[in-house]
Motif scaffolding. Structure first.
Motif, PDB file in Angstrom:
ATOM      1  N   UNK A 159      -0.861  -5.846   1.810  1.00  0.00           N
ATOM      2  CA  UNK A 159      -0.661  -7.189   2.356  1.00  0.00           C
ATOM      3  C   UNK A 159      -1.997  -7.919   2.467  1.00  0.00           C
ATOM      4  N   UNK A 160      -3.019  -7.211   2.920  1.00  0.00           N
ATOM      5  CA  UNK A 160      -4.360  -7.782   3.050  1.00  0.00           C
ATOM      6  C   UNK A 160      -4.917  -8.195   1.686  1.00  0.00           C
ATOM      7  N   UNK A 166       7.613 -10.350  -2.088  1.00  0.00           N
ATOM      8  CA  UNK A 166       8.662 -10.104  -3.081  1.00  0.00           C
ATOM      9  C   UNK A 166       8.384  -8.882  -3.958  1.00  0.00           C
ATOM     10  N   UNK A 167       7.133  -8.427  -3.999  1.00  0.00           N
ATOM     11  CA  UNK A 167       6.760  -7.303  -4.868  1.00  0.00           C
ATOM     12  C   UNK A 167       6.905  -5.980  -4.116  1.00  0.00           C
ATOM     13  N   UNK A 168       8.153  -5.627  -3.821  1.00  0.00           N
ATOM     14  CA  UNK A 168       8.409  -4.421  -3.026  1.00  0.00           C
ATOM     15  C   UNK A 168       7.922  -3.156  -3.729  1.00  0.00           C
ATOM     16  N   UNK A 172       5.632  -0.137  -2.294  1.00  0.00           N
ATOM     17  CA  UNK A 172       6.024   1.270  -2.383  1.00  0.00           C
ATOM     18  C   UNK A 172       4.860   2.116  -2.881  1.00  0.00           C
ATOM     19  N   UNK A 173       4.179   1.611  -3.910  1.00  0.00           N
ATOM     20  CA  UNK A 173       3.067   2.362  -4.476  1.00  0.00           C
ATOM     21  C   UNK A 173       1.877   2.404  -3.518  1.00  0.00           C
ATOM     22  N   UNK A 174       1.682   1.344  -2.749  1.00  0.00           N
ATOM     23  CA  UNK A 174       0.616   1.348  -1.736  1.00  0.00           C
ATOM     24  C   UNK A 174       0.909   2.396  -0.669  1.00  0.00           C
ATOM     25  N   UNK A 175       2.177   2.516  -0.302  1.00  0.00           N
ATOM     26  CA  UNK A 175       2.587   3.565   0.637  1.00  0.00           C
ATOM     27  C   UNK A 175       2.314   4.939   0.044  1.00  0.00           C
ATOM     28  N   UNK A 249      -0.877  -3.999 -10.699  1.00  0.00           N
ATOM     29  CA  UNK A 249      -0.424  -5.308 -10.239  1.00  0.00           C
ATOM     30  C   UNK A 249      -1.480  -6.022  -9.399  1.00  0.00           C
ATOM     31  N   UNK A 250      -2.613  -5.364  -9.168  1.00  0.00           N
ATOM     32  CA  UNK A 250      -3.686  -5.961  -8.387  1.00  0.00           C
ATOM     33  C   UNK A 250      -4.682  -6.662  -9.300  1.00  0.00           C
TER      34      UNK A 250
END
Length: 348
Positions: A159-160, A166-168, A172-175, A249-250
């Motif tokens: 989020x930061x 919308x990019x769930x 998920x991958x960050x988790x 995606x970053x």
């Protein structure tokens, strides 16, 4: 007339002062993450540091530490410490001053990036488990704990970094990345946790290996402990591989920084496995030269991309969130009469 409380993101402190102190906190508390964070663009780096400062401060309050080091655990005070963390966090999110730089830093980054109370409470609930003297019975319990203390932090970090709601899949991958980090940390810190009276190895795992409770660090069980450490690291590697997919995606510098951190923390887990029975005679770490190698390797991957894993991890963010909610206290729902149209079958 009731005077309204003062509200200002960051508790009224200057942004520059909060950023400076947050940078000092990460440099002292996590050399690995501090090294990787230098690769972020300035805006992202500052916000990541602000969030880290809150995470570090919460951890220190909960465990009676100062930027890591020996744990000072007093179970009688554990509940009060966690409640203090929660109260200060909620005040910071409400824009009220907290008299604590790290919590004011959270208030600032939350206002800038849209971090929510629910996100913060997910993390705090992990400290609450430790304060209760909780132990994981199953692998599911272990993963729920890892979600609280690290997977949820990964979601906040995404989020930061500006990932849209919308990019769930990216969240998920960050988790997954947070889960991988925590599993490696648990494998590395088995001795330190044992000294503090904690054990995050599931009871069912210990039973499978015929290791009596509280005896896993004894010399006669070291070979079996190595097997369990491999199991932890294997889980970490599964989530690490999934997390690499989300990095694409970053933005480039964010991707490079995240992959660098992934390489460094992954190397810690693999070192534990390589050192086998000797892994807990000292704290496993990566050298400066090794960190540089991981950063350069991440640069290559940031440019070329990562191969999809052959199999995605068994534990997903959605499932762990459900387990976390189901294990938590019932929500304080106000009961109000509900209209029964379309609920009861109408009589002819």
């Amino acid at each position: 007339m009731v005077k309204q409380p003062y509200r200002s993101a960051g508790g009224g402190r200057s942004r520059a002062a909060l950023v400076r102190r947050a940078g000092e906190s990460i440099a002292l508390g996590s050399k690995s993450f501090a090294s990787a964070s230098l690769l972020f663009d300035k805006a992202t780096r500052e916000r990541v540091h602000l969030l880290y400062a809150w995470c570090r401060r919460c951890d220190d309050i909960a465990d009676g530490q100062d930027h890591g080091g020996p744990l000072s655990i007093d179970e009688k005070q554990g509940h009060d410490r966690v409640e203090a963390i929660r109260i200060l966090t909620h005040r910071a999110l409400d824009g009220q001053p907290t008299s604590d730089l790290a919590f004011d830093a959270l208030g600032l980054v939350a206002a800038e990036c849209g971090l929510t109370q629910a996100m913060c409470d997910d993390v705090i609930d992990g400290f609450a488990l430790d304060a209760e003297g909780w132990r994981p019975r199953t692998e599911a319990d272990l993963m729920r704990y890892c979600y609280h203390v690290a997977g949820a932090v990964g979601v906040m970090m995404a989020k930061v970094m500006g990932v849209p709601d919308s990019e769930s899949d990216t969240f998920d991958r960050a988790c997954d990345l947070g889960l991988a980090f925590q599993l490696s940390n648990i494998a590395r810190d088995l001795s330190e946790d044992d000294a503090a009276g904690r054990c995050y190895l599931p009871v069912e795992w210990l039973v499978e290996m015929d290791i009596p409770p509280g005896q896993h660090l004894k010399p006669m069980y070291r070979d079996k402990l190595v097997t369990l450490a491999r199991r932890l690291v294997h889980l970490a590697e599964q989530h690490e591989a999934a997390a690499r997919l989300g990095a694409r995606h970053l933005r480039f510098r964010q991707r490079w920084a995240v992959l660098s951190a992934t390489n460094i923390y992954g190397a810690i887990g693999r070192k534990v496995v390589e050192q086998a029975e000797l892994a807990w005679d000292h704290r496993v770490h990566t050298t400066k030269l090794e960190k540089l190698g991981h950063v350069l390797s991440a640069l290559r991957e940031a440019r070329l991309g990562a191969w999809p894993p052959s199999e995605m991890p068994r534990w997903t963010r959605g499932e762990l969130m459900v387990r976390a909610r189901m294990a938590g206290k019932p929500a304080d729902v106000k009961y109000t009469p509900l209209r029964d149209e379309d609920v009861r079958k109408k009589e002819d």
